[in-house]
Design an enzyme around this catalytic site. Structure first.
Site, PDB file in Angstrom:
ATOM      1  N   TYR A  29      41.264  38.128  40.541  1.00 63.24           N
ATOM      2  CA  TYR A  29      40.428  38.751  41.569  1.00 63.24           C
ATOM      3  C   TYR A  29      41.155  39.942  42.187  1.00 63.24           C
ATOM      4  O   TYR A  29      40.570  41.021  42.384  1.00 63.24           O
ATOM      5  CB  TYR A  29      40.084  37.707  42.634  1.00 63.24           C
ATOM      6  CG  TYR A  29      39.343  38.254  43.823  1.00 63.24           C
ATOM      7  CD1 TYR A  29      38.027  38.690  43.708  1.00 63.24           C
ATOM      8  CD2 TYR A  29      39.962  38.330  45.069  1.00 63.24           C
ATOM      9  CE1 TYR A  29      37.333  39.202  44.812  1.00 63.24           C
ATOM     10  CE2 TYR A  29      39.280  38.832  46.166  1.00 63.24           C
ATOM     11  CZ  TYR A  29      37.980  39.265  46.029  1.00 63.24           C
ATOM     12  OH  TYR A  29      37.307  39.769  47.126  1.00 63.24           O
ATOM     13  N   GLU A  51      31.744  36.215  52.199  1.00 66.64           N
ATOM     14  CA  GLU A  51      32.707  36.362  53.296  1.00 66.64           C
ATOM     15  C   GLU A  51      32.286  35.497  54.484  1.00 66.64           C
ATOM     16  O   GLU A  51      33.135  34.934  55.187  1.00 66.64           O
ATOM     17  CB  GLU A  51      32.836  37.829  53.710  1.00 66.64           C
ATOM     18  CG  GLU A  51      33.477  38.723  52.662  1.00 66.64           C
ATOM     19  CD  GLU A  51      34.940  38.422  52.384  1.00 66.64           C
ATOM     20  OE1 GLU A  51      35.547  37.655  53.142  1.00 66.64           O
ATOM     21  OE2 GLU A  51      35.472  38.971  51.389  1.00 66.64           O
ATOM     22  N   TRP A  59      39.997  31.698  51.008  1.00 62.34           N
ATOM     23  CA  TRP A  59      39.179  32.469  50.088  1.00 62.34           C
ATOM     24  C   TRP A  59      39.169  31.840  48.707  1.00 62.34           C
ATOM     25  O   TRP A  59      38.173  31.916  47.986  1.00 62.34           O
ATOM     26  CB  TRP A  59      39.677  33.907  50.022  1.00 62.34           C
ATOM     27  CG  TRP A  59      38.954  34.734  48.990  1.00 62.34           C
ATOM     28  CD1 TRP A  59      39.474  35.276  47.862  1.00 62.34           C
ATOM     29  CD2 TRP A  59      37.556  35.077  48.991  1.00 62.34           C
ATOM     30  NE1 TRP A  59      38.484  35.943  47.150  1.00 62.34           N
ATOM     31  CE2 TRP A  59      37.304  35.833  47.819  1.00 62.34           C
ATOM     32  CE3 TRP A  59      36.494  34.811  49.853  1.00 62.34           C
ATOM     33  CZ2 TRP A  59      36.051  36.332  47.502  1.00 62.34           C
ATOM     34  CZ3 TRP A  59      35.233  35.303  49.538  1.00 62.34           C
ATOM     35  CH2 TRP A  59      35.018  36.056  48.378  1.00 62.34           C
TER      36      TRP A  59
END
Length: 203
Positions: A29, A51, A59
């Protein structure tokens, strides 16, 4: 403390932001998505949604669940999500593949409707969000120099809330700005940092 927050050189000899130098999924990522310019209504709606789901969580948790999120939320097509009703909310609350938080699920549906509502103002999501992108700045020396919010993310959050969006506080907006390349917070020494050469083949 500062040394931990500076770029980390991995076994492949490539310097990366410390958060992107460990777990393989995070590394992928970091290398291929985070901080790269992202455009398009649906893609940006997905990032706003993820988000918001990440708020209060790692995350990595959201990243691992992203395929399930995409399946559950119709590929983050705002037209489809805007039609979700109570039965869909119940379905999502029973879906162990995603983060089962009622407030965040309902916010995502409301945000899809807000995305469609922008047209009534003669606006579109891409132009609105990117209007808050600041001028480029030098790479931060370490993550200690990376803010959690900025005046731009605060202004973005205010503008989105005024248009009916939820779970879009200044911190969430800034994280989205980082993820979509509106700001570049790759630290100095990371191969992706401003002014750094690209990584060698295979990195």
């Amino acid at each position: 403390m500062t040394a931990v927050l500076t770029a980390v050189v991995g076994a492949d000899g490539v310097g990366r932001c410390p958060w992107g130098a460990g777990d393989g999924l995070l590394t992928e990522y970091h290398d291929s998505e985070w901080g790269r310019e992202l455009r398009g209504r649906d893609a940006l709606f997905e990032r706003i949604s993820l988000e918001a789901f990440q708020s209060g969580l790692s995350w990595l948790v959201v990243l691992r669940k992203r395929p399930a999120f995409r399946a559950a939320f119709a590929g983050f097509d705002p037209e489809a999500v805007a039609r979700f009703g109570d039965d869909d909310v119940a379905r999502l609350l029973a879906d162990a593949g995603i983060v089962r938080n009622r407030a965040k699920i309902e916010a995502t549906v409301a945000n899809a409707r807000a995305v469609l509502g922008l047209a009534e103002r003669g606006e579109d999501l891409d132009t609105l969000l990117w209007s808050f992108a600041p001028a480029p700045r030098p790479a931060p020396a370490s993550f200690a120099d990376v803010p959690a919010t900025t005046s731009e993310s605060t202004a973005m959050a205010k503008a989105l809330r005024a248009r009916g969006f939820r779970f879009v506080g200044p911190t969430t907006c800034y994280a989205m700005m980082q993820a979509t390349g509106m700001v570049d917070d790759h630290v100095a020494g990371c191969f992706r940092a401003a002014g750094s050469p690209e990584a060698p083949d295979g990195a």
